[in-house]
Every structure is written in C-alpha cells, then in structure tokens.
Design a protein around this motif. Structure first.
Motif, PDB file in Angstrom:
ATOM      1  N   GLU A 154       0.845  -1.203   0.000  1.00  0.00           N
ATOM      2  CA  GLU A 154       0.000   0.000   0.000  1.00  0.00           C
ATOM      3  C   GLU A 154       0.879   1.251   0.000  1.00  0.00           C
ATOM      4  N   THR A 156       2.435   4.236   1.474  1.00  0.00           N
ATOM      5  CA  THR A 156       2.594   4.575   2.895  1.00  0.00           C
ATOM      6  C   THR A 156       3.334   5.878   3.144  1.00  0.00           C
ATOM      7  N   CYS A 157       4.114   6.331   2.177  1.00  0.00           N
ATOM      8  CA  CYS A 157       4.982   7.489   2.420  1.00  0.00           C
ATOM      9  C   CYS A 157       4.168   8.781   2.397  1.00  0.00           C
ATOM     10  N   LYS A 166       4.335   1.232   7.570  1.00  0.00           N
ATOM     11  CA  LYS A 166       3.210   0.941   8.460  1.00  0.00           C
ATOM     12  C   LYS A 166       3.479  -0.401   9.146  1.00  0.00           C
ATOM     13  N   ARG A 169      -2.137  -1.056  12.294  1.00  0.00           N
ATOM     14  CA  ARG A 169      -3.284  -0.205  11.971  1.00  0.00           C
ATOM     15  C   ARG A 169      -4.216  -0.159  13.166  1.00  0.00           C
ATOM     16  N   SER A 316      -6.519  -1.788   6.065  1.00  0.00           N
ATOM     17  CA  SER A 316      -5.963  -2.394   4.860  1.00  0.00           C
ATOM     18  C   SER A 316      -5.997  -3.904   5.033  1.00  0.00           C
ATOM     19  N   GLU A 330       3.666  -2.703   5.887  1.00  0.00           N
ATOM     20  CA  GLU A 330       3.196  -2.099   4.649  1.00  0.00           C
ATOM     21  C   GLU A 330       4.203  -1.054   4.208  1.00  0.00           C
ATOM     22  N   PHE A 331       4.525  -1.069   2.929  1.00  0.00           N
ATOM     23  CA  PHE A 331       5.407  -0.039   2.394  1.00  0.00           C
ATOM     24  C   PHE A 331       5.110   0.167   0.922  1.00  0.00           C
ATOM     25  N   ASN A 335       1.659   8.728  -0.688  1.00  0.00           N
ATOM     26  CA  ASN A 335       0.198   8.732  -0.695  1.00  0.00           C
ATOM     27  C   ASN A 335      -0.270  10.184  -0.632  1.00  0.00           C
TER      28      ASN A 335
END
Length: 365
Positions: A154, A156-157, A166, A169, A316, A330-331, A335
């Motif tokens: 996803e 993430t930055c 991430k 969550r 997510s 997540e990386f 975004n």
C-alpha cells in the motif's frame, strides 16, 4: 520488461471493484515460473502465486488489483495511462498498482532466495474486502502454507519516498445511536419530548471524546461524529427521533466494550437504541521483528531515508495477515492522490520501490 512497463499495462485494466478486467490472467502469464492458484468467491477473483526456492522462510507480498471508480473531472482518460513531467497519471497509479508492479518484478527477478516467495492478489480490497485476502489466507492455512512474513505494498509514504513504514493499523468501530422522543408542535415545546434538545445537553461530552491517550505507535481512540439527522425539515414540528452515526478508530488501549460503556454512560436516562459494529481490530507488528528490521534496512539503502514506524490511516488487508499471526508491514509510494481526480505516481518512486523489494528479497537471509 521494466517495472514502469508492467505498471503501465496494469493501469490499462479497468479493474473497478470487484472486476479485475482480465488483470489476473495477465499477471499469471507474466509470472511464469510461479505456480498459480485462482480462487473466485462471490464474484471476487483472487490469485495466489508461489515459487519454492529452498526450505527457508516463506515471504509473501500482497496487494489488490481493484480500484475505486474514476469520477469526473480528469484531464486525461483515467484508464489510459500517460507520462508527464516524471509522473504516470491513471486511476490506481498510487493505490496500488505501483506497489503490485514493483513486487511482481522483484519476485520475478529473484534467483537466489533460500525459502518460498509468494504473492496474494485480490480484486476486492476497495469494497467489502471479505472475499479477498482473507479467503486466500484461509485457503493457505488449510494447506499448511501460511507465510512466515508478509509485505503489503500500500502507498505509505507522506512527504518523501521512504519516510514511513506501516507496522500496524488502528481498529475501526462503527456506531449508530437513535434517540427517541415525542413529536409535536414547536409552539408547544412542553408537550413534546425533543430528542434534539436532549442530544444538545450531552453532545459536548461525546463528540470528539478521546477514550484513551494513545500509546507508542497509536493515536488516541477518538469518537468521530459522521452524521446527524432527524425531523421532517420543517420549522414548526419537533423531531420524533434523532440519529447519530459515529466512528472510532481505536488503539490497542480501547475496544468495543469501552465504546459501549462510555456511550451508555453519556446517554444514561435517554430513550435510545445503540448499534455497534467492530469492522476491524487493531494490530501491531513488533518493531524488532525480522520483517520490520530488514524492510528498514532496504529502504535506507535505496532511498537514504530513515523511515518512521507508523500506524496511521484507515484499514488495509494487512489486518488479515495479523489475524493469522503473520508478522506484516506495509510499504509503498507516496500517498497524496489516492482516490482523487488526476491520481498520479512518480516514476522514480516506482523504480525505487522495485529496488527496495529486490533488496529485501536478496538480503532476507
């Protein structure tokens, strides 16, 4: 083919949830050398790709091929990707076909991995998400093939590529409160039970209330009002009821029962009904986990940036890996335009994301 070429091809598929528009078949053909298993459940297509190199750990990359509807107002066709000023413009370019293209190419190029590499793709992440990654993981559990570690690509930055991973969550709890009153003429308020007035007397104690103070990686669990409605949109009749909808993105310090208890405390003495639904539960991958450590190292080597460990944002599919006890991070790219008109992704970020995943695979052992 280079990662940007693969991304460009993926962006041409009009894969609006839950229709993959043929993207899964294209990916299957591209990933020759990987065993493919297709799962279709209630119109949702899922694809699991697996390649065993050795007896070591099983590393899984995951993502979704589906996108939200394009909407109106685009400067170009949202499903005909164009390159302009170092960016690719198309629906899904950030969320998340860039991540999918990057890990597809990184896995395809892997040659000296000592364990198993796999990929899980779904066409139902932007929708209800209940027949996608969750079902794929159930299938793998039944086979005894759950991954040992997972990466969900996803975006993430935030401001700079590489600035955020991430590692968890927050959960999501949805609530509806229906305060019941007695409708009447506005000129005779003493003959009515006005639920709007009742709500006003306690609203400041409820709206925006923090159920906790947050923890190391989680923000506080705040009650966020999302909708209020009641009455008949006339000025001379008081409402028979008022309905309040709210959401709590909860940390690991508050749960469903905490929300229920506090709501009952605030609305004690009212004639009301409460409906609560836990959409997802919070999860957190240990910062000392192998997948977190190696991902940080890979990002720092390729981008020169030291990433922050974050749990911000909505839900997510990473939550499903956590549900099965799989350490997950997540990386992905920056975004800043997901779900927006003229969604775009920086070409350099896509190329660097491929290099990060390639570095992770090469140095996993």
């Amino acid at each position: 083919m280079e990662v940007v070429d693969i991304l460009t091809e993926l962006l041409k598929f009009k894969s609006i949830t839950p229709d993959d528009d043929g993207a899964m078949n294209y990916i299957d053909m591209f990933m020759d050398g990987f065993e493919a298993e297709f799962l279709e459940i209630n119109g949702v297509k899922n694809l699991i790709l697996t390649k065993k190199f050795g007896d070591g750990a099983h590393l899984c990359f995951a993502g979704h091929i589906d996108v939200v509807p394009a909407g109106v107002g685009w400067e170009s066709d949202p499903f005909e990707p164009i390159q302009k000023d170092g960016y690719i413009y198309a629906r899904g370019s950030q969320d998340m076909k860039s991540g999918v293209a990057a890990f597809l190419c990184a896995c395809k190029d892997a040659s000296d991995f000592k364990g198993t590499l796999s990929i899980i793709l779904t066409s139902d992440e932007e929708g209800d998400g209940i027949y996608g990654t969750l079902e794929a993981l159930k299938f793998l559990e039944q086979k005894g093939s759950l991954p040992d570690f997972a990466v969900v690509a996803e975006p993430t930055c935030t401001a700079k590529f590489g600035d955020a991973i991430k590692v968890g969550r927050r959960g999501s709890i949805n609530g509806v409160i229906n305060i019941k009153g007695r409708q009447g003429h506005a000129a005779y308020p003493e003959k009515c039970v006005n639920p709007a007035h009742q709500l006003a007397s306690v609203f400041s104690d409820f709206a925006g209330y923090n159920l906790d103070s947050g923890s190391k990686y989680f923000k506080e669990s705040k009650i966020v009002i999302t909708d209020i409605r009641g009455g008949m949109e006339v000025t001379n009749v008081t409402p028979a009821n008022v309905k309040i909808m709210f959401n709590v993105r909860n940390s690991d310090l508050s749960d469903y029962e905490d929300v229920k208890r506090y709501t009952e405390y605030v609305f004690h003495g009212f004639d009301y009904e409460l409906s609560l639904k836990q959409g997802s539960k919070p999860f957190l991958t240990d910062e000392n986990s192998k997948i977190v450590s190696l991902m940080r190292q890979s990002i720092e080597k390729i981008s020169g940036v030291s990433p922050e460990l974050s749990t911000s944002g909505g839900t997510s599919d990473a939550r499903y890996f956590a549900q099965f006890g799989v350490p997950v991070v997540e990386f992905g790219v920056i975004n800043d335009r997901i779900h927006a008109i003229n969604e775009r992704v920086c070409i350099k970020e896509v190329e660097d994301l491929y290099l990060v995943f390639k570095e992770l695979i090469e140095n996993f052992y």
